[in-house]
Motif scaffolding. Structure first.
Motif, PDB file in Angstrom:
ATOM      1  N   PHE A   1       0.829  -1.201   0.000  1.00 51.41           N
ATOM      2  CA  PHE A   1       0.000   0.000   0.000  1.00 51.41           C
ATOM      3  C   PHE A   1       0.869   1.259   0.000  1.00 51.41           C
ATOM      4  N   TRP A   2       1.864   1.290   0.881  1.00 46.88           N
ATOM      5  CA  TRP A   2       2.679   2.497   0.987  1.00 46.88           C
ATOM      6  C   TRP A   2       3.633   2.670  -0.198  1.00 46.88           C
ATOM      7  N   LEU A   3       4.061   1.582  -0.786  1.00 52.17           N
ATOM      8  CA  LEU A   3       5.004   1.689  -1.902  1.00 52.17           C
ATOM      9  C   LEU A   3       4.319   1.960  -3.240  1.00 52.17           C
ATOM     10  N   TYR A   4       3.077   1.496  -3.406  1.00 60.12           N
ATOM     11  CA  TYR A   4       2.437   1.566  -4.725  1.00 60.12           C
ATOM     12  C   TYR A   4       1.071   2.241  -4.747  1.00 60.12           C
ATOM     13  N   ILE A   5       0.274   2.032  -3.712  1.00 61.73           N
ATOM     14  CA  ILE A   5      -1.097   2.572  -3.717  1.00 61.73           C
ATOM     15  C   ILE A   5      -1.101   4.039  -3.313  1.00 61.73           C
ATOM     16  N   ASP A   6      -0.493   4.360  -2.176  1.00 65.66           N
ATOM     17  CA  ASP A   6      -0.483   5.754  -1.717  1.00 65.66           C
ATOM     18  C   ASP A   6       0.207   6.703  -2.706  1.00 65.66           C
ATOM     19  N   PRO A   7       1.366   6.344  -3.292  1.00 62.93           N
ATOM     20  CA  PRO A   7       2.010   7.275  -4.235  1.00 62.93           C
ATOM     21  C   PRO A   7       1.172   7.599  -5.467  1.00 62.93           C
ATOM     22  N   ALA A   8       0.211   6.730  -5.788  1.00 63.84           N
ATOM     23  CA  ALA A   8      -0.643   6.972  -6.949  1.00 63.84           C
ATOM     24  C   ALA A   8      -1.922   7.713  -6.571  1.00 63.84           C
ATOM     25  N   TRP A   9      -2.126   7.955  -5.280  1.00 63.73           N
ATOM     26  CA  TRP A   9      -3.322   8.626  -4.789  1.00 63.73           C
ATOM     27  C   TRP A   9      -3.185  10.135  -4.986  1.00 63.73           C
ATOM     28  N   LYS A  10      -4.294  10.822  -5.085  1.00 66.33           N
ATOM     29  CA  LYS A  10      -4.270  12.252  -5.389  1.00 66.33           C
ATOM     30  C   LYS A  10      -3.581  13.079  -4.303  1.00 66.33           C
ATOM     31  N   VAL A  11      -3.663  12.617  -3.052  1.00 61.36           N
ATOM     32  CA  VAL A  11      -2.961  13.287  -1.960  1.00 61.36           C
ATOM     33  C   VAL A  11      -2.085  12.238  -1.265  1.00 61.36           C
ATOM     34  N   GLN A  12      -0.793  12.247  -1.574  1.00 62.27           N
ATOM     35  CA  GLN A  12       0.106  11.239  -1.015  1.00 62.27           C
ATOM     36  C   GLN A  12       0.440  11.567   0.444  1.00 62.27           C
ATOM     37  N   ARG A  13       0.516  10.512   1.255  1.00 64.09           N
ATOM     38  CA  ARG A  13       0.808  10.705   2.682  1.00 64.09           C
ATOM     39  C   ARG A  13       2.050   9.940   3.143  1.00 64.09           C
ATOM     40  N   PHE A  14       2.646   9.140   2.266  1.00 57.44           N
ATOM     41  CA  PHE A  14       3.765   8.308   2.677  1.00 57.44           C
ATOM     42  C   PHE A  14       4.886   9.151   3.269  1.00 57.44           C
ATOM     43  N   HIS A  15       5.260  10.239   2.595  1.00 60.50           N
ATOM     44  CA  HIS A  15       6.363  11.070   3.061  1.00 60.50           C
ATOM     45  C   HIS A  15       5.907  12.208   3.964  1.00 60.50           C
ATOM     46  N   ALA A  16       4.695  12.096   4.487  1.00 59.87           N
ATOM     47  CA  ALA A  16       4.234  13.088   5.457  1.00 59.87           C
ATOM     48  C   ALA A  16       5.009  12.976   6.768  1.00 59.87           C
ATOM     49  N   PHE A  17       5.612  11.795   6.988  1.00 62.34           N
ATOM     50  CA  PHE A  17       6.393  11.569   8.200  1.00 62.34           C
ATOM     51  C   PHE A  17       7.676  10.824   7.871  1.00 62.34           C
ATOM     52  N   SER A  18       8.716  11.102   8.648  1.00 58.07           N
ATOM     53  CA  SER A  18       9.976  10.376   8.507  1.00 58.07           C
ATOM     54  C   SER A  18       9.732   8.876   8.674  1.00 58.07           C
ATOM     55  N   SER A  19      10.586   8.080   8.039  1.00 54.70           N
ATOM     56  CA  SER A  19      10.316   6.642   8.010  1.00 54.70           C
ATOM     57  C   SER A  19      11.599   5.824   8.003  1.00 54.70           C
ATOM     58  N   TRP A  20      11.554   4.692   8.674  1.00 46.58           N
ATOM     59  CA  TRP A  20      12.658   3.722   8.575  1.00 46.58           C
ATOM     60  C   TRP A  20      12.143   2.437   7.918  1.00 46.58           C
ATOM     61  N   ILE A  21      11.378   2.599   6.834  1.00 46.76           N
ATOM     62  CA  ILE A  21      10.730   1.478   6.175  1.00 46.76           C
ATOM     63  C   ILE A  21      11.717   0.445   5.653  1.00 46.76           C
ATOM     64  N   ASP A  22      12.826   0.880   5.050  1.00 43.37           N
ATOM     65  CA  ASP A  22      13.769  -0.083   4.481  1.00 43.37           C
ATOM     66  C   ASP A  22      14.369  -0.960   5.571  1.00 43.37           C
ATOM     67  N   ASP A  23      14.738  -0.337   6.678  1.00 49.56           N
ATOM     68  CA  ASP A  23      15.249  -1.092   7.820  1.00 49.56           C
ATOM     69  C   ASP A  23      14.215  -2.094   8.312  1.00 49.56           C
ATOM     70  N   ALA A  24      12.959  -1.673   8.411  1.00 51.11           N
ATOM     71  CA  ALA A  24      11.899  -2.553   8.901  1.00 51.11           C
ATOM     72  C   ALA A  24      11.635  -3.699   7.929  1.00 51.11           C
ATOM     73  N   VAL A  25      11.638  -3.407   6.631  1.00 51.31           N
ATOM     74  CA  VAL A  25      11.408  -4.447   5.624  1.00 51.31           C
ATOM     75  C   VAL A  25      12.510  -5.499   5.688  1.00 51.31           C
ATOM     76  N   TYR A  26      13.755  -5.051   5.822  1.00 52.54           N
ATOM     77  CA  TYR A  26      14.851  -6.017   5.880  1.00 52.54           C
ATOM     78  C   TYR A  26      14.804  -6.833   7.168  1.00 52.54           C
ATOM     79  N   ASN A  27      14.517  -6.193   8.294  1.00 55.69           N
ATOM     80  CA  ASN A  27      14.446  -6.934   9.547  1.00 55.69           C
ATOM     81  C   ASN A  27      13.263  -7.898   9.569  1.00 55.69           C
ATOM     82  N   ARG A  28      12.244  -7.595   8.811  1.00 53.93           N
ATOM     83  CA  ARG A  28      11.158  -8.559   8.632  1.00 53.93           C
ATOM     84  C   ARG A  28      11.644  -9.746   7.810  1.00 53.93           C
TER      85      ARG A  28
END
Length: 512
Positions: free
Chosen positions: A138-165
C-alpha cells in the motif's frame, strides 16, 4: 478471503499444522484475556476482525507467551488484541491504521505512515504475513498513486523494517520484487529533505514529534531522527542489494551509510553533554537532551566507544529521563521541560510517549547485545524499563493504551478521547519476543537467542508458536523443570524437536 486462504496454504507448506501437536502452551490464557478485553470495550469501531472473532484470529496468528510477571503477560496479549482492531481490509489489500477513528491528516483508507516502522517490526511476528505484505505494498504503490500522497508526510525507517522482517520470514522474493522501488523511494527522500552537504533535515511535526524543545513546525533542523533513519535505511538497502546480487546498489548504499554514520557521530554529538542532539538550521546544537538522542542506537549507529555509551546514564537519572511512569521525551532538568501545554496538541517536550519508549528500549537492547562499552547498563535496567512500560498501560484501574502520558501521574493527556484509544503507534510484542526473550533474527540458517531477562528474575517463561525461517519455534526457561515438564534449564525447539539447551539463562545458538 482469497488472500487469507493463500496465507493459510503457505503455513501448511511450512509445516505449521504438523508442528501444532508439539505446542507447549494452549490458548487457555489467551482466551481469558480476550474475554476480559472484549468485556470492557464498547467497540465503537469495527474493522476486519470484530471482537467476536478476535480470539479465533489471535489464536491463528500470534505467538503465545507465558511468564510470572502478570503485567507484562497481560499487556503482551492486550497489545496484540489492540493491533487486531487496526487491521482493515480495503479494495486494494489489507492495511493497519494508527487511529481507530478517522483522522483529518490521514490518507486513503485512514492510513498514516508515522508508525509504519513500528507496525512492520510488530507485524513481522504474525503467522500470516499477507497482512504485512499488503500493507507495505500500500505504501510503496497505492499511496504514491493517490491524489494526496501521505507516505512522506512523516519520517520513516521502512527499508530497515522491511529487511528486519525478511530476517524473520526469509521471503527473498518479496525483497527482489520491491528492491528497486525502495531504492527509488530513498532517492525521493534525498530530493525532498537532503541538504547540500548530504545531511537530512526535518520539521519536528514531520518526525511525528511536534511541540518539541529542539524543533518547530517550520524549522529545517538537522535531527538525529531522520539522519538515523536514513542511515538504517541505507544499511538495509545495502544488505538487500547484496541479497539480490546487485553489487552497484550495494556499493552505493555502503557509501551513504558510512557518510551518515560519521556525520551523526561527529556533528550531532555533544561532547560536553554526552548526548546526540538536534543541530539548528542556523547552526549550533540545541542545549536540550531529548529522547531522540537515543535513536542512533536503534540502528547500531554509534561507534563502540565509552564516550558514546556514557549517554545512557541519563536514562536512569531522575533529572534526566527516568520518571515514575516511563521514559520522558526530554530531560526533566531542562527549563523548558513540559512547558508547551498539556494535551492541547501533541507535546514532545517531556511527556511519556510509547512511540519513543519503543525506540529507546530497542536502542538499549542493541547496546546490551552488540556493544562492549555499556556504561553501567545491564539486564536489570532493561527489565525494569520494560516492566514500567507495561504498567503504564492503564486508565481508571483498567488496561488502556493512548497517545501520551504525564510522567508523574500516568494520566493520558488526551483523556479518553475516542481517537486515542488503542493507539497503534509503538511496539510491545516485538520488544518481548526479540529483546526480552531475545530471539535475534539472522540472515543465515542459525537461531540466536540472547535473553535480556536478569538472572533469578523469573523461574520460568515460555514463548511458543513463533514462526521463524519457516519453522515453529518454542523457547522456554524452566528453572526446576516442573513448570513445563521438558526438563530443567533453557531449551529451544523447532517444529517440536529440541535443537538447543543450556543449564543457565544465557546466549544460545543453534542450526535450524
Amino acid at each position: 478471503m482469497k488472500r487469507i486462504l493463500i496465507g493459510f496454504l503457505l503455513m501448511l507448506n511450512a509445516g505449521i499444522l504438523s508442528a501444532q501437536k508439539a505446542h507447549i502452551l494452549t490458548t487457555e490464557k489467551l482466551s481469558k484475556y480476550v474475554n476480559y478485553f472484549n468485556s470492557i470495550d464498547d467497540e465503537a469501531v469495527k474493522n476486519h476482525v470484530p471482537n467476536a472473532q478476535s480470539l479465533e484470529w489471535l489464536s491463528q496468528n500470534i505467538p503465545l507467551f507465558d511468564c510470572p510477571d502478570s503485567a507484562i503477560q497481560e499487556v503482551y496479549y492486550y497489545r496484540w488484541w489492540a493491533v487486531r482492531k487496526h487491521l482493515k481490509q480495503t479494495p486494494e489489500g489489507f492495511i493497519f491504521t494508527e487511529f481507530i477513528t478517522q483522522a483529518n491528516h490521514a490518507g486513503k483508507y485512514n492510513a498514516i505512515s508515522s508508525g509504519l516502522g513500528h507496525h512492520i517490526y510488530e507485524g513481522r511476528w504474525l503467522l500470516n504475513q499477507q497482512y504485512i505484505n499488503d500493507y507495505i505494498n500500500f505504501w510503496l504503490y497505492i499511496d504514491p498513486a493517490w491524489k494526496v500522497q501521505r507516505f512522506h508526510a512523516f519520517s520513516s525507517w521502512i527499508d530497515d523494517a522491511v529487511y528486519n522482517r525478511y530476517l524473520v520470514n526469509k521471503d527473498k522474493s518479496f525483497i527482489e520484487k520491491n528492491l528497486l522501488t525502495l531504492n527509488a523511494d530513498y532517492s525521493k527522500w534525498e530530493k525532498e529533505k537532503m541538504n547540500p552537504d548530504n545531511t537530512f533535515w526535518q520539521f519536528d511535526v514531520r518526525d511525528a514529534m511536534e511541540e518539541s524543545i529542539s524543533g518547530g513546525r517550520k524549522e529545517k533542523n538537522v535531527r538525529p531522527t531522520i539522519n538515523s533513519y536514513m542511515y538504517g535505511n541505507a544499511k538495509a538497502l545495502s544488505a538487500m542489494a547484496a541479497l539480490c546480487n546487485n553489487d552497484s546498489l550495494k556499493r552505493k548504499y555502503d557509501k551513504k551509510a558510512s557518510f551518515l554514520r560519521d556525520f551523526v557521530n561527529d556533528k550531532l554529538w555533544d561532547d560536553t553533554a554526552s548526548f546526540y542532539k538536534v543541530q539548528y538550521e542556523k547552526g549550533g546544537l540545541c542545549d536540550a537532551r531529548e529522547a531522540i538522542g537515543f535513536i542512533p542506537w536503534y540502528f547500531n549507529l554509534p561507534k563502540d566507544k565509552a564516550k558514546y555509551a556514557d549517554q545512557w546514564k541519563s536514562l536512569t537519572d531522575t533529572a534526566g529521563f527516568n520518571a515514575p511512569w516511563g521514559i520522558t521525551t526530554a530531560e526533566r532538568r531542562h527549563p523548558l521541560f513540559r512547558t508547551h501545554g498539556s494535551g492541547h496538541g501533541c507535546e514532545w517536550d517531556g511527556a511519556v510517549w510509547p512511540f519513543a519508549t519503543s525506540q529507546t528500549l530497542k536502542g538499549l537492547s542493541n547496546l546490551l547485545n552488540n556493544y562492549k562499552n555499556q556504561d553501567g547498563m545491564n539486564r536489570q535496567v532493561f527489565y525494569n524499563e520494560v516492566h514500567k512500560y507495561a504498567m503504564s498501560h492503564q486508565m481508571n484501574g483498567k488496561i488502556y493504551l493512548g497517545e501520551y502520558q504525564d510522567e508523574k501521574t500516568g494520566e493520558w493527556l488526551k483523556g479518553d478521547n475516542p481517537r486515542s484509544k488503542f493507539y497503534n503507534h509503538s511496539t510491545f510484542a516485538d520488544i518481548i519476543i526479540s529483546d526480552l526473550v531475545g530471539l535475534k533474527p539472522r540472515p543465515d540458517n542459525k537461531l540466536e537467542i540472547n535473553p535480556l531477562l536478569p538472572q533469578n528474575q523469573w523461574d520460568w517463561f515460555c514463548l511458543d508458536k513463533v514462526l521463524y525461517h519457516g519453522k515453529i519455534m518454542t523457547i522456554l526457561w524452566d528453572k526446576t523443570g516442573e513448570k513445563y515438564g521438558k526438563g530443567k534449564g533453557f531449551r529451544v525447539f523447532a517444529d517440536g524437536k529440541e535443537i538447543a539447551k543450556s543449564n543457565g539463562l544465557k546466549k544460545i545458538k543453534a542450526k535450524i
